[in-house]
Design a protein around this motif. Sequence first.
Motif, PDB file in Angstrom:
ATOM      1  N   TYR A 116       0.856  -1.182   0.000  1.00 52.59           N
ATOM      2  CA  TYR A 116       0.000   0.000   0.000  1.00 52.59           C
ATOM      3  C   TYR A 116       0.888   1.226   0.000  1.00 52.59           C
ATOM      4  O   TYR A 116       2.091   1.147   0.264  1.00 52.59           O
ATOM      5  N   THR A 117       0.304   2.376  -0.308  1.00 51.99           N
ATOM      6  CA  THR A 117       1.048   3.629  -0.364  1.00 51.99           C
ATOM      7  C   THR A 117       0.604   4.523   0.787  1.00 51.99           C
ATOM      8  O   THR A 117      -0.527   4.999   0.792  1.00 51.99           O
ATOM      9  N   PRO A 118       1.482   4.744   1.780  1.00 56.31           N
ATOM     10  CA  PRO A 118       1.132   5.653   2.866  1.00 56.31           C
ATOM     11  C   PRO A 118       1.438   7.094   2.483  1.00 56.31           C
ATOM     12  O   PRO A 118       2.457   7.379   1.860  1.00 56.31           O
ATOM     13  N   LYS A 119       0.540   8.004   2.838  1.00 59.89           N
ATOM     14  CA  LYS A 119       0.758   9.431   2.613  1.00 59.89           C
ATOM     15  C   LYS A 119       0.424  10.166   3.906  1.00 59.89           C
ATOM     16  O   LYS A 119      -0.504   9.773   4.615  1.00 59.89           O
ATOM     17  N   GLY A 120       1.141  11.231   4.185  1.00 55.94           N
ATOM     18  CA  GLY A 120       0.861  12.019   5.381  1.00 55.94           C
ATOM     19  C   GLY A 120       1.205  11.266   6.648  1.00 55.94           C
ATOM     20  O   GLY A 120       2.101  10.428   6.675  1.00 55.94           O
ATOM     21  N   GLN A 121       0.460  11.536   7.709  1.00 56.42           N
ATOM     22  CA  GLN A 121       0.687  10.930   9.016  1.00 56.42           C
ATOM     23  C   GLN A 121      -0.408   9.908   9.302  1.00 56.42           C
ATOM     24  O   GLN A 121      -1.553  10.277   9.547  1.00 56.42           O
ATOM     25  N   ASN A 122      -0.045   8.641   9.251  1.00 51.85           N
ATOM     26  CA  ASN A 122      -0.984   7.564   9.552  1.00 51.85           C
ATOM     27  C   ASN A 122      -0.636   6.944  10.893  1.00 51.85           C
ATOM     28  O   ASN A 122       0.536   6.912  11.280  1.00 51.85           O
ATOM     29  N   GLN A 123      -1.632   6.457  11.586  1.00 52.38           N
ATOM     30  CA  GLN A 123      -1.435   5.676  12.807  1.00 52.38           C
ATOM     31  C   GLN A 123      -1.993   4.291  12.527  1.00 52.38           C
ATOM     32  O   GLN A 123      -3.211   4.122  12.428  1.00 52.38           O
ATOM     33  N   ILE A 124      -1.093   3.305  12.387  1.00 54.11           N
ATOM     34  CA  ILE A 124      -1.503   1.959  12.016  1.00 54.11           C
ATOM     35  C   ILE A 124      -1.024   0.977  13.078  1.00 54.11           C
ATOM     36  O   ILE A 124       0.171   0.922  13.377  1.00 54.11           O
ATOM     37  N   GLN A 125      -1.950   0.213  13.626  1.00 54.81           N
ATOM     38  CA  GLN A 125      -1.612  -0.797  14.623  1.00 54.81           C
ATOM     39  C   GLN A 125      -0.690  -1.826  13.987  1.00 54.81           C
ATOM     40  O   GLN A 125      -1.003  -2.412  12.954  1.00 54.81           O
ATOM     41  N   SER A 126       0.461  -2.060  14.607  1.00 51.61           N
ATOM     42  CA  SER A 126       1.449  -2.965  14.021  1.00 51.61           C
ATOM     43  C   SER A 126       1.098  -4.429  14.271  1.00 51.61           C
ATOM     44  O   SER A 126       0.302  -4.763  15.134  1.00 51.61           O
TER      45      SER A 126
END
Length: 157
Positions: A116-126
């Motif tokens: 996937y392509t992350p943009k900006g500030q993401n908060q993703i549970q690892s």
Amino acid sequence: KIKSNSYESITLCGMRIKLDKKRGETLEIEHIRGKTCLLQDCEILGGEDTIFINGTEGFRSEEAPGFYCNRDKVHLKRTKVRSAASRGIFANDSFIIENSIVDECGWYGIKSNHGYTPKGQNQIQSNPMKPNAGPSGMGGMFDGPAIPISAFGGQLF
């Protein structure tokens, strides 16, 4: 369910979608033939996997032969994905996630078989099995079997 359509674009804006059941997906997005499917300022909650993105199943894009049809056509922007029994997003195709939150999931935030392509500030549970996993390549945030956080007594360390 958003499935097999040829609209130029689909936009869900400011929607709250919740599935109380822990089986099935809260939102399924499959085979987008138009240009984009944008989820903007939404809150998607619950389900076994909260969002399921599927562009595979043998369907190929006419515009780009050899690529899966949803390749980066699904875009989550300022969207909260929460409370999945297992994964927040399970994707069989690549997608874009921008300034969004994916958390409070039973296992982990994202399983993406094509990145996937992350943009900006993401908060993703690892993923507790691979906490430093990134968004690229086969597997995205997935490496090995998923183990619920409860197997660790609710704590990883």
